[in-house]
Design a protein around this motif. Structure first.
Motif, PDB file in Angstrom:
ATOM      1  N   ASP A  61       6.672   2.201 -17.187  1.00 31.89           N
ATOM      2  CA  ASP A  61       6.625   0.838 -16.659  1.00 31.89           C
ATOM      3  C   ASP A  61       7.468  -0.128 -17.482  1.00 31.89           C
ATOM      4  O   ASP A  61       7.102  -1.300 -17.671  1.00 31.89           O
ATOM      5  CB  ASP A  61       5.176   0.334 -16.585  1.00 31.89           C
ATOM      6  N   GLY A  62       8.587   0.350 -17.991  1.00 30.44           N
ATOM      7  CA  GLY A  62       9.525  -0.502 -18.700  1.00 30.44           C
ATOM      8  C   GLY A  62       9.218  -0.745 -20.158  1.00 30.44           C
ATOM      9  O   GLY A  62       9.987  -1.432 -20.842  1.00 30.44           O
ATOM     10  N   ARG A  63       8.116  -0.189 -20.683  1.00 31.73           N
ATOM     11  CA  ARG A  63       7.692  -0.502 -22.055  1.00 31.73           C
ATOM     12  C   ARG A  63       8.339   0.390 -23.098  1.00 31.73           C
ATOM     13  O   ARG A  63       8.807  -0.058 -24.133  1.00 31.73           O
ATOM     14  CB  ARG A  63       6.167  -0.366 -22.167  1.00 31.73           C
ATOM     15  N   GLY A  64       8.280   1.692 -22.866  1.00 28.53           N
ATOM     16  CA  GLY A  64       8.573   2.684 -23.895  1.00 28.53           C
ATOM     17  C   GLY A  64       7.290   3.423 -24.253  1.00 28.53           C
ATOM     18  O   GLY A  64       6.184   3.048 -23.827  1.00 28.53           O
ATOM     19  N   ALA A  65       7.402   4.474 -25.042  1.00 26.82           N
ATOM     20  CA  ALA A  65       6.265   5.327 -25.360  1.00 26.82           C
ATOM     21  C   ALA A  65       5.371   4.717 -26.431  1.00 26.82           C
ATOM     22  O   ALA A  65       5.824   3.960 -27.288  1.00 26.82           O
ATOM     23  CB  ALA A  65       6.747   6.699 -25.815  1.00 26.82           C
ATOM     24  N   ARG A  70       7.765   1.791 -27.493  1.00 25.10           N
ATOM     25  CA  ARG A  70       7.399   0.462 -26.986  1.00 25.10           C
ATOM     26  C   ARG A  70       7.129  -0.473 -28.154  1.00 25.10           C
ATOM     27  O   ARG A  70       6.992  -0.026 -29.309  1.00 25.10           O
ATOM     28  CB  ARG A  70       6.155   0.557 -26.105  1.00 25.10           C
ATOM     29  N   PRO A  71       7.018  -1.785 -27.923  1.00 23.85           N
ATOM     30  CA  PRO A  71       6.534  -2.673 -28.984  1.00 23.85           C
ATOM     31  C   PRO A  71       5.171  -2.186 -29.495  1.00 23.85           C
ATOM     32  O   PRO A  71       4.274  -1.878 -28.709  1.00 23.85           O
ATOM     33  CB  PRO A  71       6.423  -4.027 -28.280  1.00 23.85           C
ATOM     34  N   GLY A  72       5.044  -2.084 -30.799  1.00 27.70           N
ATOM     35  CA  GLY A  72       3.805  -1.595 -31.395  1.00 27.70           C
ATOM     36  C   GLY A  72       3.744  -0.088 -31.543  1.00 27.70           C
ATOM     37  O   GLY A  72       2.725   0.441 -31.999  1.00 27.70           O
ATOM     38  N   TYR A 125      10.410  -7.571 -34.693  1.00 28.49           N
ATOM     39  CA  TYR A 125       9.726  -8.280 -33.617  1.00 28.49           C
ATOM     40  C   TYR A 125       8.906  -7.357 -32.715  1.00 28.49           C
ATOM     41  O   TYR A 125       7.959  -7.818 -32.056  1.00 28.49           O
ATOM     42  CB  TYR A 125      10.737  -9.084 -32.787  1.00 28.49           C
ATOM     43  N   ASN A 126       9.257  -6.088 -32.690  1.00 29.12           N
ATOM     44  CA  ASN A 126       8.464  -5.127 -31.909  1.00 29.12           C
ATOM     45  C   ASN A 126       7.370  -4.469 -32.745  1.00 29.12           C
ATOM     46  O   ASN A 126       6.634  -3.616 -32.246  1.00 29.12           O
ATOM     47  CB  ASN A 126       9.361  -4.047 -31.310  1.00 29.12           C
TER      48      ASN A 126
END
Length: 350
Positions: A237-241, A262-264, A288-289
């Motif tokens: 959904d566009g985030r990343g793993a 993903r961020p985080g 920032y991520n």
């Protein structure tokens, strides 16, 4: 006298006749019944050494299972004829890191090489901390996988993934595994068994088929799938793993792994790269991520025990990883086959 493989340098391994090992106090000697090859052996052979574990010329190989044939003075709790598997290292148990249970960081880790041989001497520290009995119904071939699976279990524990997340998150954790060698495939199997949604990138359709058997949600051949990070975002959904595990030991792939998170996310940089290599990291993305970049090395006594238990319970059909059997005299051709990606792991039967 025994036959044993000795590593002399880059792609230079020789079968030699050496004196049978004699155990000192606290040590044992095993007759090797099965010694499995692995990706680390292949890298060491191709590179001519290892930054931490060995410097040529040296006895070669580090995964084995066998039977005890000699006991050193003072060894208790073991008998000649016992079926055992020994980890290839043991921590000292008393240094700064061991006192904090960070055993893989122990500066006094004692490594033991020489499994590609008829006999193998096990140092006293390993006899004390990392020698385990093999259940009677477990083959030597499968028992010899204890060390690499212990590394995988350690890697998972350090990756920020907890099985309870499967039940408390609104959807299963999405984890990318990059690499379809034995280690990468073990990561896939254990993570899928624990409820994660695993996306796998590799270079062999045959190996990716094993990843599917092991429960991978999706598999992709990196030769044909296009840009890896973009594909991961499409699948998430566009985030990343949530977690990315790099299991190739290639610096450029480390960089791709970071881009897939993903961020985080936690990025587990598990594959060991050549000595003195470097990677580039986008500092803005890292900051920032709120990415966590994790270097994870080796295993600990806890995971050695968990590994043998996992194998004994037949939770995964790990026999799929042993794609060949050979004699000790075939070591050169076995390594060449691994270099050509014609074998995943080979069980040598001295």
């Amino acid at each position: 006298m025994m036959q044993a493989a000795v590593l002399y340098g880059k792609e230079d391994v020789r079968l030699e006749t050496l004196a049978d090992p004699i155990p000192a106090a606290g040590e044992i000697v095993i007759q090797v019944q099965a010694a499995t090859t692995c990706g680390t052996d292949l890298k060491v052979w191709r590179r001519g050494g290892h930054a931490r574990m060995l410097t040529p010329p040296i006895l070669f190989g580090h995964e084995a299972a066998g039977t005890i044939v000699a006991l050193g003075k003072g060894v208790e709790g073991w008998q000649i004829g016992d079926r055992v598997v020994a980890n290839n290292s043991a921590p000292c148990g008393h240094c700064f890191y061991c006192q904090r249970q960070e055993y893989s960081l122990c500066p006094n880790l004692e490594f033991n090489n020489g499994t590609f041989a008829e006999y193998l001497k096990i140092p006293a520290s390993i006899v004390t901390r990392n020698l385990l009995p093999i259940p009677e119904d477990l083959s030597y071939d499968l028992a010899s996988l204890t060390e690499p699976l212990a590394c995988v279990l350690h890697g998972i524990a350090r990756s920020g993934f907890q099985p309870e997340q499967v039940h408390t998150w609104p959807s299963p954790p999405q984890i990318v595994v990059i690499g379809d060698g034995a280690i990468g495939l073990m990561f896939v199997g254990v993570l899928a068994q624990r409820g994660a949604e695993v996306i796998v990138f590799g270079g062999s359709d045959q190996r990716l088929a094993i990843a599917q058997i092991y429960g991978a949600k999706a598999t992709f051949n990196h030769h044909t799938c296009g840009e890896m990070a973009a594909l991961v975002r499409e699948l998430t959904d566009g985030r990343g793993a949530d977690v990315v595990i790099e299991a190739t030991g290639v610096p450029t792939v480390w960089e791709r792994a970071i881009a897939c998170g993903r961020p985080g996310a936690t990025i587990n940089l598990f594959g060991g790269c050549p000595r003195d290599t470097q990677i580039r990291v986008n500092t803005e993305q890292l900051h920032y991520n709120e990415l966590t970049l994790k270097g994870v090395f080796h295993n600990t006594p806890q995971f050695v025990r968990e590994s043998l238990e996992f194998i004994s319970k037949r939770i995964l059909p790990l026999e799929h990883l042993i794609t060949g059997m050979a004699s000790l005299g075939d070591i050169e051709s076995v390594l060449q086959a691994m270099k050509a990606r014609q074998a995943i792991k080979v069980a040598l039967h001295p």
